[in-house]
Design a protein around this motif. Structure first.
Motif, PDB file in Angstrom:
ATOM      1  N   PRO A  60       0.792  -1.223   0.114  1.00  0.00           N
ATOM      2  CA  PRO A  60      -0.103  -0.040  -0.090  1.00  0.00           C
ATOM      3  C   PRO A  60       0.782   1.116   0.170  1.00  0.00           C
ATOM      4  O   PRO A  60       1.907   1.447   0.538  1.00  0.00           O
ATOM      5  N   SER A  61       0.516   2.212  -0.707  1.00  0.00           N
ATOM      6  CA  SER A  61       1.192   3.511  -0.871  1.00  0.00           C
ATOM      7  C   SER A  61       0.046   4.738  -0.938  1.00  0.00           C
ATOM      8  O   SER A  61      -0.926   4.377  -1.368  1.00  0.00           O
ATOM      9  N   THR A  62       0.556   5.814  -0.641  1.00  0.00           N
ATOM     10  CA  THR A  62      -0.287   7.140  -0.927  1.00  0.00           C
ATOM     11  C   THR A  62       0.852   8.049  -1.821  1.00  0.00           C
ATOM     12  O   THR A  62       1.878   8.251  -1.428  1.00  0.00           O
ATOM     13  N   THR A  63       0.343   8.798  -2.835  1.00  0.00           N
ATOM     14  CA  THR A  63       0.752   9.639  -3.648  1.00  0.00           C
ATOM     15  C   THR A  63       0.257  10.986  -3.657  1.00  0.00           C
ATOM     16  O   THR A  63      -1.165  11.111  -3.657  1.00  0.00           O
ATOM     17  N   TRP A  64       1.050  12.053  -3.476  1.00  0.00           N
ATOM     18  CA  TRP A  64       0.515  13.377  -3.669  1.00  0.00           C
ATOM     19  C   TRP A  64       1.168  13.936  -4.785  1.00  0.00           C
ATOM     20  O   TRP A  64       2.380  13.817  -5.053  1.00  0.00           O
ATOM     21  N   THR A  65       0.401  14.875  -5.765  1.00  0.00           N
ATOM     22  CA  THR A  65       1.156  15.221  -6.816  1.00  0.00           C
ATOM     23  C   THR A  65       1.564  16.773  -6.386  1.00  0.00           C
ATOM     24  O   THR A  65       1.566  17.220  -5.182  1.00  0.00           O
ATOM     25  N   TYR A  66       2.290  17.463  -7.147  1.00  0.00           N
ATOM     26  CA  TYR A  66       2.708  18.819  -6.681  1.00  0.00           C
ATOM     27  C   TYR A  66       1.914  19.431  -6.280  1.00  0.00           C
ATOM     28  O   TYR A  66       1.997  20.433  -5.403  1.00  0.00           O
ATOM     29  N   GLY A  67       0.649  19.793  -7.200  1.00  0.00           N
ATOM     30  CA  GLY A  67      -0.677  20.519  -6.960  1.00  0.00           C
ATOM     31  C   GLY A  67      -1.012  20.210  -5.362  1.00  0.00           C
ATOM     32  O   GLY A  67      -1.222  21.221  -4.624  1.00  0.00           O
ATOM     33  N   GLN A  68      -1.234  19.003  -5.088  1.00  0.00           N
ATOM     34  CA  GLN A  68      -1.601  18.627  -3.614  1.00  0.00           C
ATOM     35  C   GLN A  68      -0.457  18.964  -2.623  1.00  0.00           C
ATOM     36  O   GLN A  68      -1.017  19.327  -1.640  1.00  0.00           O
ATOM     37  N   LEU A  69       0.898  18.707  -2.814  1.00  0.00           N
ATOM     38  CA  LEU A  69       1.728  18.929  -1.926  1.00  0.00           C
ATOM     39  C   LEU A  69       1.338  20.716  -1.677  1.00  0.00           C
ATOM     40  O   LEU A  69       1.434  21.227  -0.371  1.00  0.00           O
ATOM     41  N   LEU A  70       1.403  21.672  -2.900  1.00  0.00           N
ATOM     42  CA  LEU A  70       1.466  22.912  -2.405  1.00  0.00           C
ATOM     43  C   LEU A  70      -0.024  23.423  -1.434  1.00  0.00           C
ATOM     44  O   LEU A  70       0.104  24.211  -0.730  1.00  0.00           O
ATOM     45  N   VAL A  90       8.884  30.085  16.347  1.00  0.00           N
ATOM     46  CA  VAL A  90       9.638  28.824  15.849  1.00  0.00           C
ATOM     47  C   VAL A  90       8.398  27.708  16.097  1.00  0.00           C
ATOM     48  O   VAL A  90       7.936  27.489  17.197  1.00  0.00           O
ATOM     49  N   VAL A  91       8.449  26.496  15.159  1.00  0.00           N
ATOM     50  CA  VAL A  91       7.630  25.696  15.020  1.00  0.00           C
ATOM     51  C   VAL A  91       8.361  24.183  14.942  1.00  0.00           C
ATOM     52  O   VAL A  91       9.163  24.123  13.999  1.00  0.00           O
ATOM     53  N   ALA A  92       8.188  23.592  15.995  1.00  0.00           N
ATOM     54  CA  ALA A  92       9.210  22.191  16.016  1.00  0.00           C
ATOM     55  C   ALA A  92       8.471  21.084  15.474  1.00  0.00           C
ATOM     56  O   ALA A  92       6.992  21.107  15.427  1.00  0.00           O
ATOM     57  N   VAL A  93       9.079  19.885  15.182  1.00  0.00           N
ATOM     58  CA  VAL A  93       8.520  18.960  14.446  1.00  0.00           C
ATOM     59  C   VAL A  93       9.354  17.509  14.921  1.00  0.00           C
ATOM     60  O   VAL A  93      10.332  17.759  15.112  1.00  0.00           O
ATOM     61  N   MET A  94       8.154  16.724  15.179  1.00  0.00           N
ATOM     62  CA  MET A  94       8.876  15.603  15.881  1.00  0.00           C
ATOM     63  C   MET A  94       7.720  14.416  15.287  1.00  0.00           C
ATOM     64  O   MET A  94       6.786  13.913  15.760  1.00  0.00           O
ATOM     65  N   LEU A  95       8.415  13.904  14.109  1.00  0.00           N
ATOM     66  CA  LEU A  95       7.387  12.915  13.340  1.00  0.00           C
ATOM     67  C   LEU A  95       8.262  11.966  12.846  1.00  0.00           C
ATOM     68  O   LEU A  95       9.602  12.092  12.671  1.00  0.00           O
ATOM     69  N   PRO A  96       7.542  10.721  12.448  1.00  0.00           N
ATOM     70  CA  PRO A  96       8.247   9.735  11.844  1.00  0.00           C
ATOM     71  C   PRO A  96       8.556  10.025  10.254  1.00  0.00           C
ATOM     72  O   PRO A  96       7.851  10.955  10.058  1.00  0.00           O
ATOM     73  N   GLY A  97       8.994   9.126   9.454  1.00  0.00           N
ATOM     74  CA  GLY A  97       8.999   9.528   8.081  1.00  0.00           C
ATOM     75  C   GLY A  97       7.551   9.282   7.549  1.00  0.00           C
ATOM     76  O   GLY A  97       6.612   8.674   8.085  1.00  0.00           O
ATOM     77  N   GLY A  98       7.104  10.295   6.493  1.00  0.00           N
ATOM     78  CA  GLY A  98       5.825  10.324   5.802  1.00  0.00           C
ATOM     79  C   GLY A  98       5.391  11.586   5.397  1.00  0.00           C
ATOM     80  O   GLY A  98       6.084  12.446   5.211  1.00  0.00           O
ATOM     81  N   LEU A  99       4.202  11.890   4.838  1.00  0.00           N
ATOM     82  CA  LEU A  99       3.980  13.109   3.864  1.00  0.00           C
ATOM     83  C   LEU A  99       3.623  13.900   4.737  1.00  0.00           C
ATOM     84  O   LEU A  99       4.272  15.161   4.524  1.00  0.00           O
ATOM     85  N   ALA A 100       3.101  13.859   5.898  1.00  0.00           N
ATOM     86  CA  ALA A 100       3.156  15.048   7.038  1.00  0.00           C
ATOM     87  C   ALA A 100       4.245  15.868   7.349  1.00  0.00           C
ATOM     88  O   ALA A 100       4.184  17.046   7.418  1.00  0.00           O
ATOM     89  N   TYR A 101       5.317  15.048   7.206  1.00  0.00           N
ATOM     90  CA  TYR A 101       6.535  15.667   7.576  1.00  0.00           C
ATOM     91  C   TYR A 101       6.979  16.784   6.471  1.00  0.00           C
ATOM     92  O   TYR A 101       7.225  17.888   7.049  1.00  0.00           O
ATOM     93  N   HIS A 102       6.585  16.605   5.360  1.00  0.00           N
ATOM     94  CA  HIS A 102       6.618  17.670   4.371  1.00  0.00           C
ATOM     95  C   HIS A 102       5.827  18.943   4.589  1.00  0.00           C
ATOM     96  O   HIS A 102       6.241  19.974   4.148  1.00  0.00           O
ATOM     97  N   LEU A 103       4.701  18.579   4.976  1.00  0.00           N
ATOM     98  CA  LEU A 103       3.694  19.733   5.366  1.00  0.00           C
ATOM     99  C   LEU A 103       4.198  20.742   6.449  1.00  0.00           C
ATOM    100  O   LEU A 103       4.134  21.854   6.561  1.00  0.00           O
ATOM    101  N   ALA A 104       4.754  19.814   7.422  1.00  0.00           N
ATOM    102  CA  ALA A 104       5.277  20.516   8.845  1.00  0.00           C
ATOM    103  C   ALA A 104       6.718  21.323   8.311  1.00  0.00           C
ATOM    104  O   ALA A 104       6.695  22.586   8.556  1.00  0.00           O
ATOM    105  N   LEU A 105       7.570  20.615   7.441  1.00  0.00           N
ATOM    106  CA  LEU A 105       8.651  21.462   7.072  1.00  0.00           C
ATOM    107  C   LEU A 105       8.206  22.600   6.148  1.00  0.00           C
ATOM    108  O   LEU A 105       8.896  23.682   6.598  1.00  0.00           O
ATOM    109  N   TRP A 106       7.877  22.528   4.949  1.00  0.00           N
ATOM    110  CA  TRP A 106       7.681  23.710   3.824  1.00  0.00           C
ATOM    111  C   TRP A 106       6.639  24.738   4.591  1.00  0.00           C
ATOM    112  O   TRP A 106       6.588  25.744   4.237  1.00  0.00           O
TER     113      TRP A 106
END
Length: 629
Positions: A60-70, A90-106
């Protein structure tokens, strides 16, 4: 403007041509947000991120397009803005690997300053990092599982007065389960962001390249917090320069197994790829620490059509033991490594087994993840990390007898301390005194790496200055020992460190872990290595075989633990020398980063105890002597 790249840099002349482009023309984005938005405009419907829920091929996998990421970045930034986060908060982030990490980062960088946290650090360390940064929001793993991240995040809130809000993330991607009672100051991340506008930043923020984007913890896992400040401009420059040097294409597919609390995973591993419209695979929450991912790696590469791969040398060593078993990896065109020296034997093994050449790079947290690159196709020996990035410079200076940098610039071919200047230099640590110690008086970053520049202008690394073994004032490069020991066919990983010695200060010793099924004695390894180390003072005094080599959370060999083991062995030898076969022998403890300790019985023989304590006191390291009952 969207970033397009023609082909990898293959010569000094090509590098100079790239560097001749004024920076303002080459990289017109003032922020990471603007960079990703530019990619999304051109590649809106192309896949940006795919999360692999398991290490199984076809799982199983989940894909986001560039449009969805933005859209998700907009929602996250707008949520943070609604919570009162300003550009300097400052916004701290404590997550495992995953899609949400990219939302938190960017999304976090679009709203304020992001502070990625290593969730495997102790709670005390995490508290000290959060207090140092003054983080107001923590985006954290939101379900109770073996990671214990949710419980840890909730405890952190009570210990950090500035931490007003915790946003808990359901790793499944939707709201938290119904009936999940959230304490005061805690919100459901995905549920809250779903209520936000997704097509723009409501803050109307106008970015400057000098705005601080992130705080990255550096300096290992011990000692006071060292938070390095990254500007948006530094991170964007790394993305632009890395893509130019390596010839990244929108059609490329890569598997990013670096953790996103580490600069390698965030910048060379992610932002550089997003800059050109590449497709990034995220291999399970535990990334390369997932044994299933390693076991199926080549089949995953074949299944997803990966064109690029990267990993620290310890990861590549593990992959070298995984057979292809018919997997078609013909689309792979480049293999990248960094963070630690590449053993020549491992480079040869990879080429023979898979037909793949490993290219190295040099990066640091303080250079936004990258300083030099050996581009794909460049034929270079192990240890060659290529050319400085365009618009950047490297300088080699002499070392004094303590392994510290001097102001003496060395000619090509001479080994010394590597200094760096470039547009991606960090904006200093939060601690101004620490910042001052990291630079020369004329503004060059003291990298801590030892190496030389060859006649082609390429940098070759030989090790870390702090890893030099200083024997009676004589500097020994541990890489000389490691290359010799690593050439033995039974050795999988190895490292050399200095063991404390009352007379010489340090003596070289080495540690090795063996390939699965291999057998060899420590004495045989010692003889093999000594024969291949020409410099007499560098011949190791002892080699110890370990069942498993200690590594950091990123996969680097963790030498502080090896130094502790080496010190413990020296102290144990002193105990044996003084006590011989007597029954009341002191117990020696040497574990992790803890000081080596010796437990003496309160009623033990005083003369022997005094003799042992005198020998221990003569060692150039701290050893804890405990008098028990």
């Amino acid at each position: 403007m969207h970033l397009t790249v023609s082909s990898p840099v293959q010569s000094l002349a090509e590098l100079q041509r790239v560097a001749a482009t004024p920076l303002a023309e080459a990289m017109p984005w003032p922020s990471t947000y603007d960079l990703i938005r530019a990619s999304a405009k051109v590649h809106a419907d192309r896949p940006a991120l795919t999360f692999l829920a398991t290490g199984e091929v076809g799982g199983p996998s989940t894909t986001w397009t560039y449009g969805q990421l933005l859209q998700g970045i907009h929602q996250t930034a707008n949520l943070l803005h609604s919570l009162g986060v300003q550009p300097t908060d400052v916004v701290a982030v404590m997550l495992p690997g995953g899609l949400a990490y990219h939302l938190a980062l960017w999304g976090g960088e679009a709203a304020g300053i992001v502070q990625p946290l290593n969730p495997l650090l102790s709670e005390d360390k995490l508290v000290s990092l959060l207090r140092a940064s003054g983080a107001q929001v923590l985006i954290a793993h939101g379900v109770d599982d073996d990671s214990q991240m949710r419980a840890k995040a909730l405890r952190l809130q009570s210990q950090c007065p500035a931490l007003k809000t915790i946003l808990l993330v359901n790793p499944e991607g939707g709201p938290l389960p119904q009936g999940d009672a959230l304490p005061t100051g805690v919100q459901d991340f995905h549920a809250a962001r779903a209520l936000q506008v997704s097509d723009r930043l409501l803050s109307g923020r106008v970015f400057q390249a000098t705005d601080i984007a992130a705080y990255f913890h550096t300096g290992g896992t011990t000692g006071a917090p060292k938070l390095a400040r990254h500007s948006h401009g530094a991170q964007v420059f790394t993305a632009w320069a890395n893509a130019q040097m390596q010839g990244f294409q929108a059609s490329d597919v890569t598997l990013n197994g670096y953790p996103l609390f580490h600069v390698a995973g965030v910048l060379p591993g992610a932002l550089c790829s997003l800059a050109v419209g590449m497709h990034i695979l995220i291999p399970t929450p535990s990334l390369f620490r997932n044994r299933e991912v390693i076991a199926n790696y080549w089949r995953l590469v074949a299944h997803h059509g990966c064109t690029l791969m990267s990993g620290v040398p310890t990861v590549l060593a593990a992959l070298a033991a995984v057979p292809l078993a018919g997997a078609d990896i013909s689309r792979l065109r480049a293999v990248r490594t960094g963070a630690a020296p590449l053993p020549p034997e491992l480079a040869l093994r990879f080429e023979q087994a898979f037909g793949l050449q490993i290219n190295e790079s040099l990066g640091m947290t303080e250079t936004a993840g990258l300083s030099t690159v050996a581009p794909p196709g460049l034929s270079a020996p192990a240890g060659c990390v290529g050319w400085p990035l365009p618009h950047a410079r490297v300088r080699i200076v002499g070392l004094n007898s303590d392994g510290q940098a001097t102001d003496q610039t060395l000619p090509a071919g001479d080994k010394g301390m590597v200094l760096y200047q470039g547009p991606n230099l960090f904006s200093g640590y939060l601690d101004a005194a620490e910042t001052a110690r990291s630079f020369t008086p004329d503004g060059w970053l003291i990298t801590g790496d030892v190496g030389f520049v060859d006649e082609h202008g390429r940098l070759h690394l030989t090790g870390r200055a702090k890893d030099l073994i200083i024997r009676g004032g004589h500097n020994i490069d541990p890489k000389v020992i490691e290359d010799a020991l690593g050439a033995h066919p039974a050795v999988e990983l190895c490292a050399a460190v200095g063991a404390p010695d009352a007379y010489a200060g340090e003596l070289p010793v080495a540690f090795a872990s063996l390939k699965p099924g291999a057998q060899v004695s420590e004495q045989a390894l010692l003889a093999f290595t000594a024969e291949r180390v020409d410099e007499a003072p560098a011949k190791p005094k002892r080699i110890t075989i370990l069942e498993r080599m200690p590594v950091t959370n990123v996969g680097k060999i963790y030498k502080p633990e090896l130094r502790t083991l080496a010190t413990g062995a020296v102290v144990q030898a002193l105990v044996d020398q003084v006590y011989g076969g007597k029954a009341m022998r002191p117990r020696v403890t040497a574990q992790g980063d803890l000081p080596v300790s010796v437990n003496l019985e309160r009623n033990g023989p005083a003369d022997l105890q005094h003799e042992l304590q005198a020998l221990i006191a003569a060692l150039p390291v701290k050893v804890q002597v405990i008098i028990g009952d």
